[in-house]
Design an enzyme around this catalytic site. Sequence first.
Site, short mmCIF file in Angstrom:
data_model
loop_
_atom_site.label_atom_id
_atom_site.label_comp_id
_atom_site.label_asym_id
_atom_site.label_seq_id
_atom_site.Cartn_x
_atom_site.Cartn_y
_atom_site.Cartn_z
N TYR A 1 0.84 -1.20 0.00
CA TYR A 1 0.00 0.00 0.00
C TYR A 1 0.88 1.25 0.00
CZ TYR A 1 -4.23 -2.65 1.18
OH TYR A 1 -5.30 -3.51 1.17
N TYR B 1 -0.55 -10.02 0.52
CA TYR B 1 0.51 -9.51 1.38
C TYR B 1 0.42 -10.18 2.76
CZ TYR B 1 -3.32 -6.48 3.01
OH TYR B 1 -4.51 -6.01 3.49
N ARG C 1 -3.01 -12.18 3.43
CA ARG C 1 -4.32 -11.74 2.98
C ARG C 1 -4.48 -12.05 1.50
NH1 ARG C 1 -8.16 -8.28 4.06
NH2 ARG C 1 -9.11 -10.29 3.67
N HIS D 1 -7.18 -8.34 -2.83
CA HIS D 1 -8.52 -7.77 -2.67
C HIS D 1 -8.49 -6.27 -2.96
CE1 HIS D 1 -6.50 -7.23 1.25
NE2 HIS D 1 -7.24 -6.12 1.36
N HIS E 1 -10.57 -2.81 -1.65
CA HIS E 1 -11.52 -2.22 -0.70
C HIS E 1 -12.48 -1.32 -1.45
CE1 HIS E 1 -9.07 -3.34 2.88
NE2 HIS E 1 -8.06 -3.19 2.04
#
Length: 252
Positions: free
Chosen positions: A118, A157, A167, A170, A172
Amino acid sequence: MTIERPNRPAMVRKPGEYFQRDRDIHPPAFTPGYKTSVTRSPQKALLSLEQSLSEMTGPVFNHNALGELDHDMILNYAKDGEPIGQRIIVHGRVMDESGKGIPHTLVEAWQANAGGRYRHKKDTYLAPIDPNFGGCGRCLTDEDGYYFFRTIKPGPYPWRNYINSWRPAHIHLSIFGPSFSQRLITQMYFEGDPLIDICPIVKTIPDEDAIKRLIAPMDLNASVPLDCRAYKFDIVLRGRRSTLFENRLEGN
């Protein structure tokens, strides 16, 4: 000859309340397998309150609030080239529980880059930051509730839920709808990802069909040949109850 219309009560339309949330398909707040829920879950019983007018109205968005490339995460942050990764299209409809498309709804998206990193100062994962990818976008649905945006497929990640936790890839999503009672924050997963079945966050959802609705299938019909694959993800917000109009049920 003049014909006078009989007196009738003034037409009054009040916003109807929204269906109550179905808690049988939503994850409980306290799920020890998802470690941070232990400290973030309520310690006392929840209160049940009637919906207020402010919860059943607003906010209102229009295209004046959007930039030209807000829906295109491949280009909206690029500086000296395009971002690295698989180019994809995410599209679908935003609708209510009655299947009616919801127009002019703001859909916001944020995600990790192709390496699973991120653009956030507290993300310390060793994957590199992509200088041409911001990881944020937004768009408005059209008259039928349809939305789409272009982006890079995010990577999985690691996270510190337990040793070797990962995870699934995906995106959000935040969806406003025409009222605050319809506000939804959710995640979209990708068809075929083996990490979905072992993710502690996904496993907090008690309904198998609800989990399946979070997984976007690949949609080759909407893909662009030699350019982008597409994934279809429909989003369902809460629907309104029927309201009385001149003592008759109108609407759904």
